[in-house]
Design a protein around this motif. Structure first.
Motif, PDB file in Angstrom:
ATOM      1  N   ARG A  12     -44.067 -11.119  13.438  1.00 24.39           N
ATOM      2  CA  ARG A  12     -44.069 -10.176  12.478  1.00 24.39           C
ATOM      3  C   ARG A  12     -45.741  -9.490  12.321  1.00 24.39           C
ATOM      4  O   ARG A  12     -46.039  -8.165  12.331  1.00 24.39           O
ATOM      5  CB  ARG A  12     -43.959 -10.598  11.039  1.00 24.39           C
ATOM      6  N   GLN A  19     -37.017  -5.903  14.026  1.00 26.81           N
ATOM      7  CA  GLN A  19     -36.670  -5.893  12.318  1.00 26.81           C
ATOM      8  C   GLN A  19     -37.947  -5.797  11.533  1.00 26.81           C
ATOM      9  O   GLN A  19     -37.814  -5.088  10.698  1.00 26.81           O
ATOM     10  CB  GLN A  19     -36.066  -7.233  12.278  1.00 26.81           C
ATOM     11  N   THR A  20     -39.266  -6.185  11.980  1.00 28.06           N
ATOM     12  CA  THR A  20     -40.428  -5.646  11.398  1.00 28.06           C
ATOM     13  C   THR A  20     -40.732  -4.043  11.318  1.00 28.06           C
ATOM     14  O   THR A  20     -41.038  -3.655  10.151  1.00 28.06           O
ATOM     15  CB  THR A  20     -41.773  -6.343  11.811  1.00 28.06           C
ATOM     16  N   ALA A  55     -35.606  -4.874   8.284  1.00 28.91           N
ATOM     17  CA  ALA A  55     -35.060  -6.248   8.371  1.00 28.91           C
ATOM     18  C   ALA A  55     -33.643  -6.343   8.445  1.00 28.91           C
ATOM     19  O   ALA A  55     -32.938  -7.306   9.018  1.00 28.91           O
ATOM     20  CB  ALA A  55     -35.438  -7.298   6.989  1.00 28.91           C
TER      21      ALA A  55
END
Length: 135
Positions: free
Chosen positions: A18, A49-50, A54
């Motif tokens: 992240r 996803q970051t 998400a």
């Protein structure tokens, strides 16, 4: 973010990914090096996803070879046997325009930009990993 990082478990791997994701701005190429099962796909998934949310579904591109996420291209070159295939799947375009994440990047060495960020992931004891960034 060059250096070596000691990661104790999958949660720390995701946290590291992240933070790493926040440093990436297109165009940039990230070559993910490491043996089977060390976490290349998990790092790529967390980066995506970051940057894209998400709830973004991120399947491994092991069989599809490439997945695109609005300016992020995720390649898995494990099944590529001929460098000519790299042009067919759009790698040259991606490295010039996208945030490009490449698992098993060795076959693509001739296509990688000079400023490629190389991430080396090695297994340590249990779930621990060592991540070294060479940029």
């Amino acid at each position: 973010m060059a250096g070596t990082f000691k990661i104790k478990n999958i949660d720390e791997t995701r946290n590291w990914a992240r933070e790493f994701a926040k440093t990436l701005h297109a165009p940039v190429c990230v070559a993910l090096h490491g043996d089977l099962g060390v976490g290349k796909s998990e790092i790529a998934r967390t980066i995506i996803q970051t940057l894209r949310g998400a709830d973004t579904v991120v399947p491994s591109p092991t069989f599809t070879i490439v997945q695109n996420y609005d300016g992020i291209s995720h390649f898995d070159l494990y099944r590529i046997n001929d460098v000519a295939e790299l042009v067919e799947i759009g790698l040259p375009y991606a490295v010039q325009n996208d945030i490009t994440l490449i698992e098993w990047p060795d076959i693509a060495a001739g296509f990688l930009p000079e400023n490629t960020v190389h991430v080396y992931i090695t297994a340590a004891d249990g779930d621990a990993r060592e991540i070294t960034i060479d940029d």
